[in-house]
Design an enzyme around this catalytic site. Structure first.
Site, mmCIF file in Angstrom:
data_model
loop_
_atom_site.group_PDB
_atom_site.id
_atom_site.type_symbol
_atom_site.label_atom_id
_atom_site.label_comp_id
_atom_site.label_asym_id
_atom_site.label_seq_id
_atom_site.Cartn_x
_atom_site.Cartn_y
_atom_site.Cartn_z
ATOM 1 C CB ILE A 465 2.866 -2.695 4.916
ATOM 2 C CG1 ILE A 465 1.730 -1.473 4.745
ATOM 3 C CG2 ILE A 465 3.996 -2.255 4.119
ATOM 4 C CD1 ILE A 465 1.289 -1.089 3.526
ATOM 5 C CG HIS A 729 6.146 4.466 12.871
ATOM 6 N ND1 HIS A 729 5.438 4.794 11.784
ATOM 7 C CD2 HIS A 729 7.224 3.976 12.252
ATOM 8 C CE1 HIS A 729 5.897 4.404 10.754
ATOM 9 N NE2 HIS A 729 7.291 3.789 10.946
#
Length: 793
Positions: A465, A729
């Site tokens: 990303i 995460h």
């Protein structure tokens, strides 16, 4: 003995007494604060929390920092002269979680055995622990604050399990400050909850009202006993689109609480938007309620309802000081509004307030050393807003501080006329945008064909990303460069080495489309804001996002333009290190807007279009420099969605238009990517298609099923799409099989030729020890599936 001939010293004394009496009268004019930031002016609570979580300090140490912060906030408000000072707006994590604790609504997985809830259980719910995950977190209305979502069902055994509200009321009282205890209202609490795992999705959360009201009554009884005379229930869900049965729940709840509250003055607070007419009627006829708080900054239509149908004899807490921005109040303008309201509700029933809790603004302007005096004179942080509220209350009562008002008027005038605010050429360029919808000339499938001829990617291409881990060493280099401790030459050399390492690693892993890892960037908005004109940055303008996490939004004070290229130097340097395509990495205009404090002297969309034009210049410069894949992140597109459905279309229209403006000028062979966060896509999928990006990557690994259901329901999507295949995460390393299984689920609803394989977000917060094996498993899974697809043909 008579005083026939008073001496001059007696006269002075009499004057002092008169002054004292008049001060005493207007020291506590009718002024009210909805709530206040908890983190502290220098993020004291953040550091205390993180030290406690890391086992470096004790619970007592944490409680001491918290008590000092509360005491200084109460004393500050009382010193300024605020009459209605809030308590119980402090929180160690989140006010909704505090309510869950008060009600004893602890999900069974935390093995809580009853009794007063302590830090162990409280922080496990907030953050998870070694054996069980945290409760879900979601955005608080349309702010950038996040709350912990209660998980409820028919079997929850509620009990009074946290006496925080009463303890804090008594704590303030012992300091000589009588406060208004503040609660998340019972109906809003249920409307903000979700059915727990295993509970029917259709379960009516409002059916639990009868079970939670007895606990609210227990708390109210204790507060009355402790001497409280006012109490505040925040029922902000009243500004949303509610059904009739939901509105009825408010009437039911407050009828039920009425006898428990007798002898108390009850305030019901709403904020963040207009209260719809139907809800206004329900709200203002609630039994046993003495006053109502309205947001008159974002609720201009509410002003009309107040003028036409505010009930007589009730208190109006008028939210005229903006709790969500950092601009100084236009005091003269606010005073005019307040004077018109005084005629409606009566002098003794009007109270000056903030539009919402000051939680959503920065803490204190006094700690700003970097801002110049001109810009500083245009601003007010939480501490300054408390003073503004009181100054307006004093002025209403006939004690206007003329010097304070004229300084404010001068600052307002300087902001209007400052050449730093207005840039003619930007205004012209933005005005010229009207009348075109800025679409690329060719449709997306033809563009993808042209891009594939040039890029020659395999099916199921892999990419990441944008960011790679930011090591302590890397942060040190940036810090030293900023402090001028190392030369520009040394800095460029260090960053270049870091980019080279990241490029090499991606080549070793055999990733198809590379990134440079963003080692030069501190934050995805600040990095661009620092290079655009019209932006200012604070040293301590921190705002709580969730738990101990704070963000420092840039301030957009003027017309936005791009004086020179921002990323071309690094992106071209990275592209020269590899034969594979190197993505240019930009933050999109809507995300920059939604994550900043935005000027309030022109509509938000005008500022957004200006940012879009600046990003457009950058996109075109990257293309000229030979970058063939450019990613424009719109992580926060959905965050700006208004609270009411009726206003969605207008917002989505200008937000999506702003994105298209950035890349309308590129060739068909230039591939435009965007990245979005896992916000609930289903309701805005058509706007996302309308962005007309070539490839969209999505942070979805926590909500796979939700996302894929959109495509299962037959939405046709022809552009490239990369739903994140693993959750960055968490430090967990996903196995190759797990990733392959996930991609197979996606292939069941998406065409093979449009699917991309990528993590769900940037890797900045992870460690290399986690990133390398995870990416290796990701690439191996993609290769395995390619082989299977080829042999199936």
């Amino acid at each position: 003995m008579g005083m026939a001939n008073p001496t001059s010293s007696t006269i002075v004394q009499l004057l002092l007494i008169r002054n004292f009496l008049s001060t005493a009268v207007y020291r506590t004019m009718a002024s009210h604060i909805v709530g206040y930031p908890r983190m502290g002016p220098k993020r004291e609570l953040k550091f205390a929390l993180e030290s406690f979580w890391d086992g470096k300090s004790s619970a007592e140490d944490l409680q001491k920092v918290a008590a000092d912060l509360r005491s200084s906030i109460w004393k500050q408000m009382s010193g300024v002269g605020i009459k209605y000072i809030p308590s119980n707006t402090f929180s160690y994590y989140d006010q909704v979680l505090d309510t869950t604790a008060m009600l004893g609504a602890v999900p069974s997985r935390y093995n809580w055995n009853g009794g007063e809830i302590g830090f162990d259980t409280y922080f496990s719910m907030a953050r998870g622990n070694a054996s069980v995950p945290a409760m879900e977190m979601t955005k608080w209305f349309d702010t950038n604050y996040h709350f912990i979502v209660p998980e409820l069902g028919p079997d929850v055994q509620f009990s009074y399990a946290s006496h925080k509200a009463v303890t804090e009321y008594k704590e303030a009282k012992a300091l000589g400050v009588d406060t208004v205890p503040v609660f998340v209202g019972p109906v809003s609490y249920l409307l903000l909850s979700k059915p727990a795992k295993g509970v029917e999705k259709t379960f009516d959360l409002l059916s639990l009202l009868d079970k939670i009201l007895p606990i609210y009554k227990e708390v109210i009884a204790e507060l009355k006993e402790a001497g409280a005379t006012w109490i505040q229930f925040d029922e902000a869900t009243l500004v949303k689109d509610l059904e009739g049965y939901q509105l009825e729940a408010f009437t039911k709840a407050y009828s039920e609480l009425e006898s428990a509250c007798s002898g108390l003055n009850v305030i019901v607070a709403t904020y963040f938007a207009d209260v719809p007419a139907e809800a206004f009627k329900t709200l203002t006829s609630l039994p046993g309620v003495a006053g109502f708080t309205f947001d008159l900054i974002r609720g201009e239509k509410t002003l009309e309802l107040i003028k036409s149908s505010f009930p007589s004899g009730k208190y109006l807490f008028a939210g005229v000081v903006d709790g969500r921005n950092i601009w100084a109040n236009d005091l003269a303008g606010s005073l005019t509004v307040l004077e018109s309201l005084e005629g409606i509700v009566g002098k003794d029933k009007l109270v000056v307030s903030t539009s919402c809790s000051l939680l959503h603004t920065a803490v204190d302007l006094i700690n700003e050393t970097k801002l110049d005096d001109e810009i500083k004179s245009w601003l007010a942080f939480a501490a300054q807003k408390v003073v503004e509220v009181n100054a307006l209350a004093k002025a209403l009562a006939g004690h206007k501080d003329e010097a304070y008002f004229s300084a404010n008027a001068a600052a307002q005038a300087s902001r209007k006329s400052s050449p730093r605010v207005t840039n003619e050429s930007v205004q012209k360029a933005a005005a010229a945008l009207r009348g075109s919808d800025h679409r690329r000339a060719t449709n997306v499938s033809a563009r993808l064909d042209a891009q594939q001829k040039k890029l020659n990617l395999p099916i199921l291409p892999t990419t990441t990303i944008g960011s790679f881990p930011q090591t302590i060493e890397l942060r040190r280099v940036r810090r030293e460069y900023k402090a001028k401790k190392i030369s520009e030459e040394e800095y460029v050399k260090a960053i270049k080495e870091e980019i080279f390492k990241v490029v090499q690693l991606q080549e070793e892993l055999d990733i198809d489309v590379l990134v440079h890892g963003e080692p030069e960037r501190n934050d995805m908005v600040e990095y661009f804001g620092e290079q655009l004109s019209g932006f200012a940055f604070t040293a301590n303008g921190w705002v709580q996002s969730y738990g101990s996490r704070c963000v420092k939004p840039p301030i957009i004070y003027g017309d936005v333009s791009r004086p020179k290229a921002m990323t071309v130097f690094w992106s071209s340097m990275a592209q020269e290190m590899t034969k594979r395509p190197m993505k240019g990495m930009l933050t999109g205009p809507v995300t920059i807007l939604n994550w900043s404090f935005v000027r309030n002297d022109q509509p938000r969309f005008e500022t957004c279009y200006q940012i879009a034009l600046a990003i457009k210049d950058e996109v075109e410069d990257l293309e000229k420099a030979g970058i063939t894949v450019i990613q424009i992140d719109e992580a926060a597109l959905r965050e700006g969605l208004p609270l009411r459905k009726a206003e969605h279309a207008f917002y989505l229209d200008w937000a999506v238009h702003s994105f298209r403006i950035t890349n309308v000028g590129v060739a068909d062979t230039t591939q435009i990517h965007t990245h979005m966060c896992y916000s609930n896509f289903n309701d805005i999928i058509h706007s996302i298609i309308n962005m007309d990006a070539d490839v969209i990557t999505i942070e979805n690994s926590r909500s796979d099923e939700k996302l894929l259901s959109v495509f299962r329901e037959g939405v046709k999507y022809g552009a490239g799409i990369g739903p994140g295949v693993y959750d960055i995460h968490s430090p967990r390393i996903p196995s190759m099989e797990e990733i392959a299984d996930r991609v197979n689920k996606m292939l069941a609803v998406l065409e093979t030729n449009i699917l991309w394989v990528n993590p769900d977000c940037g890797l900045k917060t992870r460690k290399y020890g986690e990133v390398k094996p995870a990416l290796l498993n990701m690439v191996t899974a993609a290769k395995k599936l390619r082989a299977e697809l080829a042999s199936a043909k």
